[in-house]
Design an enzyme around this catalytic site. Structure first.
Site, PDB file in Angstrom:
ATOM      1  N   CYS A 166       2.747   2.115  -5.351  1.00  0.00           N
ATOM      2  CA  CYS A 166       2.735   1.746  -6.764  1.00  0.00           C
ATOM      3  C   CYS A 166       4.033   2.247  -7.369  1.00  0.00           C
ATOM      4  O   CYS A 166       4.216   3.449  -7.563  1.00  0.00           O
ATOM      5  CB  CYS A 166       1.530   2.364  -7.479  1.00  0.00           C
TER       6      CYS A 166
ATOM      7  N   GLU B 168       3.778  -5.775  -7.616  1.00  0.00           N
ATOM      8  CA  GLU B 168       4.275  -5.631  -6.252  1.00  0.00           C
ATOM      9  C   GLU B 168       5.131  -6.840  -5.938  1.00  0.00           C
ATOM     10  O   GLU B 168       4.910  -7.922  -6.496  1.00  0.00           O
ATOM     11  CB  GLU B 168       3.105  -5.511  -5.275  1.00  0.00           C
TER      12      GLU B 168
END
Length: 271
Positions: free
Chosen positions: A2, A114
């Site tokens: 993350c 992402e």
């Protein structure tokens, strides 16, 4: 992993959603649609109030810095490298094992970003041609639109170069815990592109379902063997993912348009 996420929920919503008992309105943060390492972020934690006679943990909404600085660090320079902590080794890493046992938190988010290498660029990589690949960002979030409760840990660090009364004498920092990305089909998959989170990236933030919040946050639970049971992935099929504008790749860009769901990836065919 993350490395970027969105946090647009206001404190009022978070106070109600997590049952917050203590919150300082002076610490309110503006909605942030491109949260990057070292930024100030909302964190939910259970901790006794300072100087209170009652030792019971109180659920608080606090503002911490994203990027954990271990208590023993000589300086905070490595904070940007410690934004994530792997669930598998949390209990044994020197930087994380003490916070895991004593200082766990929830980092609320809308979802996380992402990046996937574009199809054309992947072909060039396969052919061995040297070209910096462009990457298509995806936004990953709970399929039901609820708050993404990312498991986290936090730590205190004392800047010994400053006097006790200095407002920056103490730093409170945090990390997002990550786990293997789900290989099962997404709860809601995009029309084209990845069919699972593992096809986007092999890691993802560990999402805590509401039934785990109390046990995770309770600082009286310090048995790491038992706590490791809370690191199990959530049930499959709770997530969705969709392509978003490549503008999110620039950390200077910030706004709700970064979370816009695109009909197709900007970089063309990915699969």
């Amino acid at each position: 992993m993350c490395g970027r996420y969105a946090s647009s929920r206001g404190p009022e919503e978070l106070v109600e959603r997590f049952g917050i008992e203590k919150w300082e309105p002076t610490e309110a943060l503006a909605p942030d649609y491109n949260v990057a390492p070292t930024k100030q972020v909302y964190v939910v934690l259970d901790r006794p109030l300072k100087d209170a006679r009652d030792p019971r943990p109180v659920r608080q909404l606090r503002v911490l810095r994203w990027g954990l600085v271990p208590s023993w660090a000589k300086n905070p320079d490595g904070a940007a490298r410690m934004i994530n902590a792997r669930a598998e080794s949390l209990h044994e890493k020197p930087s994380f094992r003490r916070p895991f046992a004593q200082r766990r938190c929830i980092i609320p988010a809308d979802g996380y970003y992402e990046w996937v290498t574009g199809g054309d660029e992947r072909e060039l990589e396969v052919e061995g041609k040297r070209k910096r690949p462009r990457k298509q960002p995806y936004f990953v979030l709970p399929a039901d639109g609820s708050v993404f409760a990312m498991a986290g840990i936090y730590e205190f660090w004392r800047d010994r170069t400053l006097p006790d009364e200095h407002p920056r004498a103490w730093w409170v920092t945090c990390s997002v815990i990550t786990t293997d990305a789900e290989a099962a089909p997404l709860g809601v998959a995009p029309a084209e592109g990845p069919r699972s989170l593992a096809e986007i990236h092999p890691r993802m933030p560990l999402m805590l379902t509401p039934d785990r919040w109390d046990a995770w946050l309770d600082p009286r639970h310090t048995d790491t063997d038992r706590l490791r049971g809370l690191l199990a992935p959530p049930p499959e099929g709770l997530m969705r993912a969709y392509p978003v504008p490549t503008a999110v790749s620039n950390v200077r860009n910030n706004g709700p348009e970064l979370m816009t769901e695109l009909d197709a990836p900007e970089l063309g065919t990915l699969w």
